[in-house]
Scaffold this motif. Structure first.
Motif, PDB file in Angstrom:
ATOM      1  N   GLY A   1       0.824  -1.187   0.000  1.00 51.59           N
ATOM      2  CA  GLY A   1       0.000   0.000   0.000  1.00 51.59           C
ATOM      3  C   GLY A   1       0.863   1.244   0.000  1.00 51.59           C
ATOM      4  N   PRO A   2       0.246   2.426   0.055  1.00 51.07           N
ATOM      5  CA  PRO A   2       1.015   3.674   0.035  1.00 51.07           C
ATOM      6  C   PRO A   2       1.810   3.862   1.315  1.00 51.07           C
ATOM      7  CG  PRO A   2      -1.294   4.108   0.520  1.00 51.07           C
ATOM      8  CD  PRO A   2      -1.197   2.661   0.163  1.00 51.07           C
ATOM      9  N   ARG A   3       2.888   4.663   1.203  1.00 51.10           N
ATOM     10  CA  ARG A   3       3.807   4.898   2.309  1.00 51.10           C
ATOM     11  C   ARG A   3       4.281   3.546   2.855  1.00 51.10           C
ATOM     12  NH1 ARG A   3       4.132  10.331   3.990  1.00 51.10           N
ATOM     13  NH2 ARG A   3       5.977   9.532   5.043  1.00 51.10           N
ATOM     14  N   ASP A   4       4.304   3.371   4.177  1.00 51.21           N
ATOM     15  CA  ASP A   4       4.770   2.094   4.722  1.00 51.21           C
ATOM     16  C   ASP A   4       3.618   1.177   5.114  1.00 51.21           C
ATOM     17  OD1 ASP A   4       3.982   3.731   6.777  1.00 51.21           O
ATOM     18  OD2 ASP A   4       5.654   3.251   8.102  1.00 51.21           O
ATOM     19  N   PHE A   5       2.406   1.488   4.655  1.00 50.35           N
ATOM     20  CA  PHE A   5       1.269   0.618   4.955  1.00 50.35           C
ATOM     21  C   PHE A   5       1.332  -0.642   4.102  1.00 50.35           C
ATOM     22  CE2 PHE A   5      -0.271   4.856   6.162  1.00 50.35           C
ATOM     23  CZ  PHE A   5      -0.648   4.591   7.478  1.00 50.35           C
ATOM     24  N   GLN A   6       1.079  -1.783   4.711  1.00 48.64           N
ATOM     25  CA  GLN A   6       1.077  -3.073   4.019  1.00 48.64           C
ATOM     26  C   GLN A   6       0.507  -4.113   4.989  1.00 48.64           C
ATOM     27  OE1 GLN A   6       3.411  -5.265   5.569  1.00 48.64           O
ATOM     28  NE2 GLN A   6       4.140  -3.587   6.838  1.00 48.64           N
ATOM     29  N   GLY A   7       0.517  -5.394   4.552  1.00 52.08           N
ATOM     30  CA  GLY A   7       0.118  -6.471   5.446  1.00 52.08           C
ATOM     31  C   GLY A   7      -1.324  -6.914   5.339  1.00 52.08           C
ATOM     32  N   LEU A   8      -2.045  -6.439   4.308  1.00 50.98           N
ATOM     33  CA  LEU A   8      -3.430  -6.862   4.099  1.00 50.98           C
ATOM     34  C   LEU A   8      -3.525  -7.773   2.870  1.00 50.98           C
ATOM     35  CD1 LEU A   8      -5.272  -3.503   4.886  1.00 50.98           C
ATOM     36  CD2 LEU A   8      -5.497  -5.660   6.146  1.00 50.98           C
ATOM     37  N   PRO A   9      -4.566  -8.590   2.778  1.00 57.28           N
ATOM     38  CA  PRO A   9      -4.690  -9.519   1.633  1.00 57.28           C
ATOM     39  C   PRO A   9      -5.178  -8.831   0.368  1.00 57.28           C
ATOM     40  CG  PRO A   9      -6.545  -9.804   3.121  1.00 57.28           C
ATOM     41  CD  PRO A   9      -5.606  -8.830   3.791  1.00 57.28           C
ATOM     42  N   GLY A  10      -4.439  -7.839  -0.060  1.00 53.08           N
ATOM     43  CA  GLY A  10      -4.774  -7.094  -1.263  1.00 53.08           C
ATOM     44  C   GLY A  10      -4.143  -5.714  -1.203  1.00 53.08           C
ATOM     45  N   LEU A  11      -3.984  -5.077  -2.356  1.00 49.68           N
ATOM     46  CA  LEU A  11      -3.359  -3.756  -2.417  1.00 49.68           C
ATOM     47  C   LEU A  11      -4.255  -2.721  -1.738  1.00 49.68           C
ATOM     48  CD1 LEU A  11      -1.006  -2.021  -3.545  1.00 49.68           C
ATOM     49  CD2 LEU A  11      -2.415  -1.663  -5.594  1.00 49.68           C
ATOM     50  N   ILE A  12      -3.680  -1.921  -0.845  1.00 48.61           N
ATOM     51  CA  ILE A  12      -4.413  -0.865  -0.161  1.00 48.61           C
ATOM     52  C   ILE A  12      -4.593   0.309  -1.118  1.00 48.61           C
ATOM     53  CG2 ILE A  12      -4.402   0.748   1.772  1.00 48.61           C
ATOM     54  CD1 ILE A  12      -2.620  -1.269   3.274  1.00 48.61           C
ATOM     55  N   LEU A  13      -5.848   0.703  -1.334  1.00 46.12           N
ATOM     56  CA  LEU A  13      -6.138   1.798  -2.254  1.00 46.12           C
ATOM     57  C   LEU A  13      -6.509   3.085  -1.532  1.00 46.12           C
ATOM     58  CD1 LEU A  13      -8.136   0.058  -5.137  1.00 46.12           C
ATOM     59  CD2 LEU A  13      -5.673   0.406  -4.896  1.00 46.12           C
ATOM     60  N   GLU A  14      -6.801   2.987  -0.230  1.00 46.63           N
ATOM     61  CA  GLU A  14      -7.149   4.197   0.507  1.00 46.63           C
ATOM     62  C   GLU A  14      -6.783   4.050   1.977  1.00 46.63           C
ATOM     63  OE1 GLU A  14     -10.910   6.460  -0.317  1.00 46.63           O
ATOM     64  OE2 GLU A  14     -11.364   5.921   1.766  1.00 46.63           O
ATOM     65  N   VAL A  15      -6.235   5.108   2.549  1.00 52.87           N
ATOM     66  CA  VAL A  15      -5.891   5.150   3.976  1.00 52.87           C
ATOM     67  C   VAL A  15      -6.354   6.481   4.538  1.00 52.87           C
ATOM     68  CG1 VAL A  15      -4.058   5.122   5.704  1.00 52.87           C
ATOM     69  CG2 VAL A  15      -3.861   3.673   3.687  1.00 52.87           C
ATOM     70  N   LYS A  16      -7.022   6.437   5.686  1.00 53.72           N
ATOM     71  CA  LYS A  16      -7.414   7.657   6.385  1.00 53.72           C
ATOM     72  C   LYS A  16      -6.995   7.529   7.845  1.00 53.72           C
ATOM     73  CE  LYS A  16     -11.370   8.915   3.497  1.00 53.72           C
ATOM     74  NZ  LYS A  16     -12.805   9.319   3.490  1.00 53.72           N
ATOM     75  N   SER A  17      -6.581   8.652   8.422  1.00 54.24           N
ATOM     76  CA  SER A  17      -6.212   8.644   9.827  1.00 54.24           C
ATOM     77  C   SER A  17      -6.875   9.797  10.540  1.00 54.24           C
ATOM     78  CB  SER A  17      -4.684   8.737   9.994  1.00 54.24           C
ATOM     79  OG  SER A  17      -4.256  10.067   9.860  1.00 54.24           O
ATOM     80  N   ASN A  18      -6.935   9.708  11.871  1.00 57.97           N
ATOM     81  CA  ASN A  18      -7.544  10.785  12.634  1.00 57.97           C
ATOM     82  C   ASN A  18      -6.668  12.029  12.679  1.00 57.97           C
ATOM     83  OD1 ASN A  18      -5.593   9.529  14.183  1.00 57.97           O
ATOM     84  ND2 ASN A  18      -6.717   9.692  16.103  1.00 57.97           N
ATOM     85  N   SER A  19      -5.471  11.954  12.074  1.00 56.63           N
ATOM     86  CA  SER A  19      -4.618  13.144  11.959  1.00 56.63           C
ATOM     87  C   SER A  19      -4.955  13.939  10.703  1.00 56.63           C
ATOM     88  CB  SER A  19      -3.143  12.737  11.929  1.00 56.63           C
ATOM     89  OG  SER A  19      -2.867  11.990  10.751  1.00 56.63           O
ATOM     90  N   LYS A  20      -5.997  13.494   9.978  1.00 52.39           N
ATOM     91  CA  LYS A  20      -6.474  14.160   8.766  1.00 52.39           C
ATOM     92  C   LYS A  20      -5.466  14.089   7.626  1.00 52.39           C
ATOM     93  CE  LYS A  20      -9.719  17.288  11.032  1.00 52.39           C
ATOM     94  NZ  LYS A  20     -10.172  18.684  11.213  1.00 52.39           N
ATOM     95  N   ILE A  21      -4.676  13.044   7.602  1.00 51.91           N
ATOM     96  CA  ILE A  21      -3.827  12.762   6.449  1.00 51.91           C
ATOM     97  C   ILE A  21      -4.468  11.607   5.680  1.00 51.91           C
ATOM     98  CG2 ILE A  21      -1.572  11.954   5.667  1.00 51.91           C
ATOM     99  CD1 ILE A  21      -0.312  13.352   8.003  1.00 51.91           C
ATOM    100  N   TYR A  22      -4.838  11.865   4.448  1.00 53.09           N
ATOM    101  CA  TYR A  22      -5.523  10.875   3.634  1.00 53.09           C
ATOM    102  C   TYR A  22      -4.631  10.460   2.461  1.00 53.09           C
ATOM    103  CZ  TYR A  22      -9.712  12.766   5.976  1.00 53.09           C
ATOM    104  OH  TYR A  22     -10.627  13.192   6.899  1.00 53.09           O
ATOM    105  N   LEU A  23      -4.711   9.184   2.103  1.00 53.84           N
ATOM    106  CA  LEU A  23      -4.030   8.653   0.925  1.00 53.84           C
ATOM    107  C   LEU A  23      -5.068   7.893   0.116  1.00 53.84           C
ATOM    108  CD1 LEU A  23      -0.998   7.450   2.958  1.00 53.84           C
ATOM    109  CD2 LEU A  23      -0.693   8.842   0.919  1.00 53.84           C
TER     110      LEU A  23
END
Length: 228
Positions: free
Chosen positions: A168-190
Protein backbone atom coordinates in the motif's frame (compact mmCIF):
# COMPACT_ATOMS: atom_id res chain seq x y z
CA UNK A 1 -12.89 -34.65 -0.23
CA UNK A 2 -12.23 -31.77 2.22
CA UNK A 3 -8.48 -32.38 1.88
CA UNK A 4 -8.72 -32.20 -1.92
CA UNK A 5 -10.70 -28.94 -1.80
CA UNK A 6 -8.25 -27.46 0.72
CA UNK A 7 -5.25 -28.42 -1.40
CA UNK A 8 -6.94 -27.03 -4.51
CA UNK A 9 -7.53 -23.70 -2.71
CA UNK A 10 -3.88 -23.49 -1.67
CA UNK A 11 -2.76 -24.33 -5.22
CA UNK A 12 -4.99 -21.61 -6.74
CA UNK A 13 -3.79 -19.05 -4.16
CA UNK A 14 -0.14 -19.81 -4.95
CA UNK A 15 -0.76 -19.54 -8.70
CA UNK A 16 -2.48 -16.16 -8.23
CA UNK A 17 0.41 -14.95 -6.10
CA UNK A 18 2.96 -16.02 -8.70
CA UNK A 19 0.93 -14.28 -11.40
CA UNK A 20 0.97 -11.02 -9.43
CA UNK A 21 4.72 -11.27 -9.04
CA UNK A 22 5.14 -11.45 -12.83
CA UNK A 23 3.29 -8.23 -13.63
CA UNK A 24 3.64 -4.50 -13.22
CA UNK A 25 1.15 -2.62 -11.07
CA UNK A 26 1.21 1.17 -11.29
CA UNK A 27 -0.87 3.59 -9.26
CA UNK A 28 -1.11 7.28 -8.45
CA UNK A 29 -2.02 8.16 -4.87
CA UNK A 30 -3.32 11.55 -3.80
CA UNK A 31 -1.91 12.53 -0.41
CA UNK A 32 -4.00 15.12 1.42
CA UNK A 33 -3.08 17.09 4.54
CA UNK A 34 -5.47 18.64 7.08
CA UNK A 35 -8.44 17.02 5.39
CA UNK A 36 -8.51 19.74 2.70
CA UNK A 37 -9.04 17.44 -0.26
CA UNK A 38 -9.94 20.18 -2.74
CA UNK A 39 -7.21 22.62 -1.74
CA UNK A 40 -4.23 22.11 -4.06
CA UNK A 41 -1.86 23.63 -1.50
CA UNK A 42 -2.42 20.67 0.78
CA UNK A 43 -2.28 17.96 -1.87
CA UNK A 44 0.60 15.84 -3.10
CA UNK A 45 0.71 12.87 -5.45
CA UNK A 46 2.78 9.73 -5.06
CA UNK A 47 3.72 7.55 -8.02
CA UNK A 48 3.61 3.86 -7.04
CA UNK A 49 5.02 0.92 -9.01
CA UNK A 50 5.26 -2.77 -8.12
CA UNK A 51 7.13 -5.51 -9.98
CA UNK A 52 8.86 -8.79 -9.12
CA UNK A 53 8.40 -8.58 -5.36
CA UNK A 54 9.55 -4.95 -5.04
CA UNK A 55 7.76 -1.62 -4.93
CA UNK A 56 8.84 2.01 -5.28
CA UNK A 57 7.00 5.21 -4.45
CA UNK A 58 8.14 8.71 -5.30
CA UNK A 59 6.66 12.18 -4.97
CA UNK A 60 5.40 13.17 -8.40
CA UNK A 61 3.19 16.25 -7.90
CA UNK A 62 3.38 19.11 -5.40
CA UNK A 63 5.64 19.51 -2.42
CA UNK A 64 8.00 22.13 -1.07
CA UNK A 65 7.03 25.47 0.46
CA UNK A 66 3.91 27.04 -1.01
CA UNK A 67 2.09 30.20 0.02
CA UNK A 68 -1.55 30.72 0.87
CA UNK A 69 -3.26 34.14 0.82
CA UNK A 70 -4.47 34.85 4.34
CA UNK A 71 -6.20 37.79 6.02
CA UNK A 72 -4.77 38.93 9.37
CA UNK A 73 -5.57 41.77 11.76
CA UNK A 74 -2.84 44.21 12.77
CA UNK A 75 -2.59 45.86 16.26
CA UNK A 76 -4.78 48.76 15.01
CA UNK A 77 -7.58 46.36 14.12
CA UNK A 78 -7.06 46.68 10.39
CA UNK A 79 -7.16 43.74 8.01
CA UNK A 80 -4.18 43.06 5.82
CA UNK A 81 -3.17 40.33 3.39
CA UNK A 82 -0.40 37.90 4.30
CA UNK A 83 1.05 35.04 2.31
CA UNK A 84 1.28 32.26 4.89
CA UNK A 85 3.93 29.64 4.12
CA UNK A 86 2.66 26.06 3.84
CA UNK A 87 5.63 23.71 4.31
CA UNK A 88 5.07 20.28 2.77
CA UNK A 89 7.55 17.49 1.99
CA UNK A 90 9.81 18.40 -0.91
CA UNK A 91 10.70 14.77 -1.59
CA UNK A 92 9.31 11.36 -0.61
CA UNK A 93 10.83 8.00 -1.52
CA UNK A 94 9.60 4.60 -0.28
CA UNK A 95 11.27 1.38 -1.45
CA UNK A 96 10.20 -2.11 -0.34
CA UNK A 97 11.67 -5.56 -0.95
CA UNK A 98 9.20 -8.21 0.13
CA UNK A 99 11.47 -11.25 0.07
CA UNK A 100 13.89 -9.41 2.37
CA UNK A 101 11.11 -7.94 4.56
CA UNK A 102 12.86 -4.59 4.06
CA UNK A 103 11.72 -0.99 3.70
CA UNK A 104 13.61 2.25 3.05
CA UNK A 105 11.76 5.56 3.50
CA UNK A 106 13.16 9.01 2.84
CA UNK A 107 11.31 12.21 3.67
CA UNK A 108 12.72 15.65 2.89
CA UNK A 109 11.34 18.99 4.07
CA UNK A 110 13.28 22.09 3.04
CA UNK A 111 16.91 21.22 3.90
CA UNK A 112 16.09 18.50 6.43
CA UNK A 113 16.24 14.87 5.33
CA UNK A 114 14.93 12.02 7.45
CA UNK A 115 15.32 8.37 6.50
CA UNK A 116 14.30 4.99 7.89
CA UNK A 117 15.64 1.59 6.91
CA UNK A 118 14.18 -1.38 8.75
CA UNK A 119 12.05 -4.50 8.58
CA UNK A 120 8.36 -4.03 7.76
CA UNK A 121 6.17 -2.79 10.56
CA UNK A 122 3.72 -5.41 11.80
CA UNK A 123 0.26 -3.86 11.71
CA UNK A 124 -2.40 -5.43 13.93
CA UNK A 125 -5.12 -5.15 11.29
CA UNK A 126 -8.74 -5.89 12.15
CA UNK A 127 -10.72 -6.98 9.08
CA UNK A 128 -14.34 -5.84 8.61
CA UNK A 129 -17.18 -6.89 6.33
CA UNK A 130 -17.76 -3.35 5.03
CA UNK A 131 -17.06 -2.83 1.35
CA UNK A 132 -17.00 -0.02 -1.20
CA UNK A 133 -15.80 0.49 -4.75
CA UNK A 134 -12.61 2.39 -5.57
CA UNK A 135 -11.54 2.77 -9.21
CA UNK A 136 -13.78 -0.14 -10.16
CA UNK A 137 -12.36 -2.52 -7.52
CA UNK A 138 -14.45 -3.87 -4.67
CA UNK A 139 -12.50 -2.98 -1.54
CA UNK A 140 -12.76 -4.30 2.00
CA UNK A 141 -12.27 -2.31 5.19
CA UNK A 142 -9.51 -2.82 7.78
CA UNK A 143 -8.65 -0.81 10.89
CA UNK A 144 -5.73 -0.56 13.27
CA UNK A 145 -4.08 1.75 15.80
CA UNK A 146 -0.43 2.75 15.48
CA UNK A 147 1.96 4.85 17.52
CA UNK A 148 4.28 7.32 15.83
CA UNK A 149 6.65 9.64 17.72
CA UNK A 150 4.63 9.19 20.89
CA UNK A 151 1.22 9.85 19.29
CA UNK A 152 -1.56 7.28 18.72
CA UNK A 153 -3.27 7.27 15.32
CA UNK A 154 -6.50 5.51 14.38
CA UNK A 155 -6.15 4.11 10.85
CA UNK A 156 -8.88 3.05 8.41
CA UNK A 157 -7.71 1.30 5.24
CA UNK A 158 -9.55 -0.02 2.18
CA UNK A 159 -7.85 -2.81 0.24
CA UNK A 160 -8.63 -4.62 -3.02
CA UNK A 161 -8.45 -8.44 -2.65
CA UNK A 162 -8.58 -8.69 -6.45
CA UNK A 163 -5.10 -7.11 -6.62
CA UNK A 164 -3.18 -9.78 -4.75
CA UNK A 165 -0.30 -7.64 -3.48
CA UNK A 166 0.11 -7.18 0.26
CA UNK A 167 1.24 -3.57 -0.07
CA UNK A 168 0.00 0.00 0.00
CA UNK A 169 1.01 3.67 0.04
CA UNK A 170 3.81 4.90 2.31
CA UNK A 171 4.77 2.09 4.72
CA UNK A 172 1.27 0.62 4.95
CA UNK A 173 1.08 -3.07 4.02
CA UNK A 174 0.12 -6.47 5.45
CA UNK A 175 -3.43 -6.86 4.10
CA UNK A 176 -4.69 -9.52 1.63
CA UNK A 177 -4.77 -7.09 -1.26
CA UNK A 178 -3.36 -3.76 -2.42
CA UNK A 179 -4.41 -0.87 -0.16
CA UNK A 180 -6.14 1.80 -2.25
CA UNK A 181 -7.15 4.20 0.51
CA UNK A 182 -5.89 5.15 3.98
CA UNK A 183 -7.41 7.66 6.39
CA UNK A 184 -6.21 8.64 9.83
CA UNK A 185 -7.54 10.78 12.63
CA UNK A 186 -4.62 13.14 11.96
CA UNK A 187 -6.47 14.16 8.77
CA UNK A 188 -3.83 12.76 6.45
CA UNK A 189 -5.52 10.88 3.63
CA UNK A 190 -4.03 8.65 0.93
CA UNK A 191 -6.33 7.72 -1.94
CA UNK A 192 -5.60 5.95 -5.22
CA UNK A 193 -6.77 8.12 -8.13
CA UNK A 194 -5.40 5.96 -10.95
CA UNK A 195 -4.32 2.36 -11.33
CA UNK A 196 -2.89 0.34 -14.21
CA UNK A 197 -2.00 -3.35 -14.31
CA UNK A 198 0.25 -4.76 -17.03
CA UNK A 199 0.38 -8.55 -16.85
CA UNK A 200 2.57 -8.90 -19.93
CA UNK A 201 5.82 -7.40 -18.64
CA UNK A 202 8.17 -7.03 -15.69
CA UNK A 203 10.49 -4.33 -14.42
CA UNK A 204 13.65 -4.55 -12.31
CA UNK A 205 13.21 -1.87 -9.67
CA UNK A 206 16.47 -0.55 -8.27
CA UNK A 207 17.12 0.52 -4.71
CA UNK A 208 17.21 4.35 -4.48
CA UNK A 209 20.38 6.13 -3.51
CA UNK A 210 20.47 6.81 0.21
CA UNK A 211 21.11 10.51 0.84
CA UNK A 212 21.83 10.11 4.54
CA UNK A 213 22.46 7.43 7.15
CA UNK A 214 19.03 5.92 7.88
CA UNK A 215 17.75 4.92 11.32
CA UNK A 216 15.34 2.20 12.45
CA UNK A 217 11.69 2.85 13.32
CA UNK A 218 12.56 2.58 17.01
CA UNK A 219 15.41 5.07 16.72
CA UNK A 220 13.21 7.45 14.68
CA UNK A 221 10.47 7.43 17.31
CA UNK A 222 13.01 8.13 20.05
CA UNK A 223 14.64 11.00 18.14
CA UNK A 224 11.45 12.73 17.00
CA UNK A 225 9.10 11.83 19.85
CA UNK A 226 6.74 14.76 20.47
CA UNK A 227 7.97 16.91 23.33
CA UNK A 228 11.68 16.20 22.79
Amino acid sequence: MKVIVKNLFVFVFVIIGLTCRSQIVEADYKMTFNGKYNDSLYNLELKYIYSKGKSLQELSVGGGTQYKDTLLINPDGELYEYKAPIVLPSDIVVYKEFEKDSIYMQHSTNDEVRAIKDAFLIYDWKLHDDSKTILGYTCKKATTTIERVGVLFEIVAWYAPEINISDGPRDFQGLPGLILEVKSNSKIYLTAIKIKINSESELDLQSPEEEMFPVTYRQYNMIYRRGN
